[in-house]
Design a protein around this motif. Sequence first.
Motif, PDB file in Angstrom:
ATOM      1  N   ARG A   1     -65.578 -11.760 -15.006  1.00  0.00           N
ATOM      2  CA  ARG A   1     -65.267 -12.950 -15.813  1.00  0.00           C
ATOM      3  C   ARG A   1     -63.964 -12.690 -16.556  1.00  0.00           C
ATOM      4  O   ARG A   1     -63.674 -11.547 -16.903  1.00  0.00           O
ATOM      5  CB  ARG A   1     -66.381 -13.223 -16.819  1.00  0.00           C
ATOM      6  N   PRO A   2     -63.193 -13.714 -16.867  1.00  0.00           N
ATOM      7  CA  PRO A   2     -61.933 -13.505 -17.580  1.00  0.00           C
ATOM      8  C   PRO A   2     -62.169 -12.892 -18.976  1.00  0.00           C
ATOM      9  O   PRO A   2     -63.090 -13.305 -19.684  1.00  0.00           O
ATOM     10  CB  PRO A   2     -61.347 -14.915 -17.719  1.00  0.00           C
ATOM     11  N   PRO A   3     -61.347 -11.916 -19.363  1.00  0.00           N
ATOM     12  CA  PRO A   3     -61.534 -11.285 -20.673  1.00  0.00           C
ATOM     13  C   PRO A   3     -61.426 -12.281 -21.833  1.00  0.00           C
ATOM     14  O   PRO A   3     -62.175 -12.184 -22.802  1.00  0.00           O
ATOM     15  CB  PRO A   3     -60.442 -10.217 -20.749  1.00  0.00           C
ATOM     16  N   LYS A   4     -60.515 -13.241 -21.723  1.00  0.00           N
ATOM     17  CA  LYS A   4     -60.367 -14.218 -22.811  1.00  0.00           C
ATOM     18  C   LYS A   4     -61.624 -15.060 -22.982  1.00  0.00           C
ATOM     19  O   LYS A   4     -61.995 -15.426 -24.090  1.00  0.00           O
ATOM     20  CB  LYS A   4     -59.137 -15.087 -22.595  1.00  0.00           C
ATOM     21  N   SER A   5     -62.283 -15.369 -21.881  1.00  0.00           N
ATOM     22  CA  SER A   5     -63.529 -16.119 -21.951  1.00  0.00           C
ATOM     23  C   SER A   5     -64.593 -15.307 -22.688  1.00  0.00           C
ATOM     24  O   SER A   5     -65.328 -15.835 -23.534  1.00  0.00           O
ATOM     25  CB  SER A   5     -63.995 -16.465 -20.535  1.00  0.00           C
ATOM     26  N   LEU A   6     -64.676 -14.021 -22.374  1.00  0.00           N
ATOM     27  CA  LEU A   6     -65.641 -13.154 -23.050  1.00  0.00           C
ATOM     28  C   LEU A   6     -65.302 -13.017 -24.536  1.00  0.00           C
ATOM     29  O   LEU A   6     -66.192 -13.043 -25.393  1.00  0.00           O
ATOM     30  CB  LEU A   6     -65.662 -11.776 -22.381  1.00  0.00           C
ATOM     31  N   MET A   7     -64.025 -12.893 -24.845  1.00  0.00           N
ATOM     32  CA  MET A   7     -63.609 -12.789 -26.256  1.00  0.00           C
ATOM     33  C   MET A   7     -63.992 -14.051 -27.021  1.00  0.00           C
ATOM     34  O   MET A   7     -64.443 -13.969 -28.162  1.00  0.00           O
ATOM     35  CB  MET A   7     -62.106 -12.545 -26.350  1.00  0.00           C
ATOM     36  N   ARG A   8     -63.802 -15.200 -26.401  1.00  0.00           N
ATOM     37  CA  ARG A   8     -64.168 -16.463 -27.058  1.00  0.00           C
ATOM     38  C   ARG A   8     -65.672 -16.543 -27.305  1.00  0.00           C
ATOM     39  O   ARG A   8     -66.111 -17.042 -28.332  1.00  0.00           O
ATOM     40  CB  ARG A   8     -63.715 -17.659 -26.217  1.00  0.00           C
ATOM     41  N   MET A   9     -66.474 -16.049 -26.352  1.00  0.00           N
ATOM     42  CA  MET A   9     -67.930 -16.074 -26.510  1.00  0.00           C
ATOM     43  C   MET A   9     -68.373 -15.378 -27.790  1.00  0.00           C
ATOM     44  O   MET A   9     -69.345 -15.785 -28.422  1.00  0.00           O
ATOM     45  CB  MET A   9     -68.609 -15.343 -25.340  1.00  0.00           C
ATOM     46  N   PHE A  10     -67.676 -14.309 -28.135  1.00  0.00           N
ATOM     47  CA  PHE A  10     -68.065 -13.517 -29.295  1.00  0.00           C
ATOM     48  C   PHE A  10     -67.124 -13.695 -30.472  1.00  0.00           C
ATOM     49  O   PHE A  10     -67.167 -12.933 -31.430  1.00  0.00           O
ATOM     50  CB  PHE A  10     -68.192 -12.039 -28.880  1.00  0.00           C
ATOM     51  N   GLY A  11     -66.306 -14.728 -30.409  1.00  0.00           N
ATOM     52  CA  GLY A  11     -65.409 -15.070 -31.505  1.00  0.00           C
ATOM     53  C   GLY A  11     -66.130 -15.890 -32.562  1.00  0.00           C
ATOM     54  O   GLY A  11     -67.327 -16.186 -32.450  1.00  0.00           O
ATOM     55  N   PRO A  12     -65.410 -16.300 -33.605  1.00  0.00           N
ATOM     56  CA  PRO A  12     -66.010 -17.030 -34.732  1.00  0.00           C
ATOM     57  C   PRO A  12     -66.739 -18.309 -34.348  1.00  0.00           C
ATOM     58  O   PRO A  12     -67.735 -18.670 -34.956  1.00  0.00           O
ATOM     59  CB  PRO A  12     -64.817 -17.348 -35.634  1.00  0.00           C
ATOM     60  N   ARG A  13     -66.254 -19.004 -33.312  1.00  0.00           N
ATOM     61  CA  ARG A  13     -66.917 -20.241 -32.888  1.00  0.00           C
ATOM     62  C   ARG A  13     -67.605 -20.090 -31.543  1.00  0.00           C
ATOM     63  O   ARG A  13     -67.971 -21.083 -30.922  1.00  0.00           O
ATOM     64  CB  ARG A  13     -65.895 -21.375 -32.831  1.00  0.00           C
ATOM     65  N   GLY A  14     -67.785 -18.850 -31.113  1.00  0.00           N
ATOM     66  CA  GLY A  14     -68.396 -18.601 -29.818  1.00  0.00           C
ATOM     67  C   GLY A  14     -69.851 -19.001 -29.784  1.00  0.00           C
ATOM     68  O   GLY A  14     -70.541 -19.023 -30.800  1.00  0.00           O
TER      69      GLY A  14
ATOM     70  N   PRO B   1     -72.303 -18.053 -26.738  1.00  0.00           N
ATOM     71  CA  PRO B   1     -72.642 -17.662 -25.368  1.00  0.00           C
ATOM     72  C   PRO B   1     -74.003 -18.205 -24.952  1.00  0.00           C
ATOM     73  O   PRO B   1     -74.923 -18.297 -25.758  1.00  0.00           O
ATOM     74  CB  PRO B   1     -72.660 -16.133 -25.425  1.00  0.00           C
ATOM     75  N   THR B   2     -74.105 -18.580 -23.697  1.00  0.00           N
ATOM     76  CA  THR B   2     -75.405 -19.002 -23.179  1.00  0.00           C
ATOM     77  C   THR B   2     -76.316 -17.783 -23.120  1.00  0.00           C
ATOM     78  O   THR B   2     -75.850 -16.637 -23.137  1.00  0.00           O
ATOM     79  CB  THR B   2     -75.272 -19.584 -21.757  1.00  0.00           C
ATOM     80  N   ALA B   3     -77.606 -18.021 -23.015  1.00  0.00           N
ATOM     81  CA  ALA B   3     -78.559 -16.913 -22.897  1.00  0.00           C
ATOM     82  C   ALA B   3     -78.230 -16.082 -21.659  1.00  0.00           C
ATOM     83  O   ALA B   3     -78.289 -14.845 -21.702  1.00  0.00           O
ATOM     84  CB  ALA B   3     -79.984 -17.449 -22.842  1.00  0.00           C
ATOM     85  N   GLU B   4     -77.865 -16.733 -20.576  1.00  0.00           N
ATOM     86  CA  GLU B   4     -77.528 -16.018 -19.339  1.00  0.00           C
ATOM     87  C   GLU B   4     -76.326 -15.092 -19.548  1.00  0.00           C
ATOM     88  O   GLU B   4     -76.341 -13.930 -19.135  1.00  0.00           O
ATOM     89  CB  GLU B   4     -77.226 -17.027 -18.227  1.00  0.00           C
ATOM     90  N   ASN B   5     -75.283 -15.603 -20.203  1.00  0.00           N
ATOM     91  CA  ASN B   5     -74.102 -14.780 -20.471  1.00  0.00           C
ATOM     92  C   ASN B   5     -74.415 -13.641 -21.436  1.00  0.00           C
ATOM     93  O   ASN B   5     -73.964 -12.516 -21.244  1.00  0.00           O
ATOM     94  CB  ASN B   5     -72.960 -15.634 -21.024  1.00  0.00           C
TER      95      ASN B   5
ATOM     96  N   MET C   1     -77.306 -12.143 -21.971  1.00  0.00           N
ATOM     97  CA  MET C   1     -78.115 -11.122 -21.290  1.00  0.00           C
ATOM     98  C   MET C   1     -77.271 -10.310 -20.311  1.00  0.00           C
ATOM     99  O   MET C   1     -77.449  -9.095 -20.187  1.00  0.00           O
ATOM    100  CB  MET C   1     -79.298 -11.753 -20.559  1.00  0.00           C
ATOM    101  N   ALA C   2     -76.335 -10.958 -19.630  1.00  0.00           N
ATOM    102  CA  ALA C   2     -75.441 -10.242 -18.709  1.00  0.00           C
ATOM    103  C   ALA C   2     -74.582  -9.242 -19.468  1.00  0.00           C
ATOM    104  O   ALA C   2     -74.384  -8.105 -19.015  1.00  0.00           O
ATOM    105  CB  ALA C   2     -74.570 -11.233 -17.940  1.00  0.00           C
ATOM    106  N   VAL C   3     -74.084  -9.638 -20.628  1.00  0.00           N
ATOM    107  CA  VAL C   3     -73.256  -8.753 -21.451  1.00  0.00           C
ATOM    108  C   VAL C   3     -74.091  -7.575 -21.946  1.00  0.00           C
ATOM    109  O   VAL C   3     -73.670  -6.417 -21.856  1.00  0.00           O
ATOM    110  CB  VAL C   3     -72.613  -9.526 -22.623  1.00  0.00           C
ATOM    111  N   ILE C   4     -75.285  -7.848 -22.446  1.00  0.00           N
ATOM    112  CA  ILE C   4     -76.155  -6.774 -22.951  1.00  0.00           C
ATOM    113  C   ILE C   4     -76.488  -5.800 -21.824  1.00  0.00           C
ATOM    114  O   ILE C   4     -76.413  -4.580 -22.006  1.00  0.00           O
ATOM    115  CB  ILE C   4     -77.422  -7.361 -23.603  1.00  0.00           C
ATOM    116  N   HIS C   5     -76.812  -6.326 -20.652  1.00  0.00           N
ATOM    117  CA  HIS C   5     -77.118  -5.468 -19.504  1.00  0.00           C
ATOM    118  C   HIS C   5     -75.912  -4.591 -19.149  1.00  0.00           C
ATOM    119  O   HIS C   5     -76.039  -3.376 -18.933  1.00  0.00           O
ATOM    120  CB  HIS C   5     -77.544  -6.321 -18.308  1.00  0.00           C
ATOM    121  N   ALA C   6     -74.735  -5.199 -19.080  1.00  0.00           N
ATOM    122  CA  ALA C   6     -73.512  -4.455 -18.741  1.00  0.00           C
ATOM    123  C   ALA C   6     -73.209  -3.386 -19.784  1.00  0.00           C
ATOM    124  O   ALA C   6     -72.832  -2.263 -19.435  1.00  0.00           O
ATOM    125  CB  ALA C   6     -72.336  -5.421 -18.604  1.00  0.00           C
ATOM    126  N   LEU C   7     -73.387  -3.726 -21.059  1.00  0.00           N
ATOM    127  CA  LEU C   7     -73.123  -2.743 -22.117  1.00  0.00           C
ATOM    128  C   LEU C   7     -74.073  -1.561 -22.025  1.00  0.00           C
ATOM    129  O   LEU C   7     -73.662  -0.412 -22.202  1.00  0.00           O
ATOM    130  CB  LEU C   7     -73.219  -3.406 -23.490  1.00  0.00           C
TER     131      LEU C   7
END
Length: 108
Positions: free
Chosen positions: A64-77, A79-83, A85-91
């Motif tokens: 996924r694009p890094p900017k998209s991921l940064m926005r997900m966890f930004g001040p107005r982010g 993230p969907t539950a699917e995203n 969970m994918a991030v938590i799994h990857a981490l």
Amino acid sequence: MPLTHSFQETIRARAARDPAFREALFQEAMQGLLQGDVDYGRTALRTYINATIGFERLSEVLDRPPKSLMRMFGPRGNPTAENLMAVIHALQKETGVHLEIRAVANAA
């Protein structure tokens, strides 16, 4: 409030040398999310990402694009539950810090 570069570097350096600190960062982020403090949990998770693998590596792992991921966890982010969970799994896979979930009765 944005973190200063030196503060981010301090957190990153400590996470690199101290496994217990890395675990505590991840645990704090997850507890925030599970306790309903989504803004805090999202910010704490962003700090954990920056302190460990970074958004560039997370982007490669998730394709996924890094900017998209940064926005997900930004001040107005938001993230969907699917995203999320994918991030938590990857981490967990990339950092070697794994979550263990337990149910606790009568926790106040």
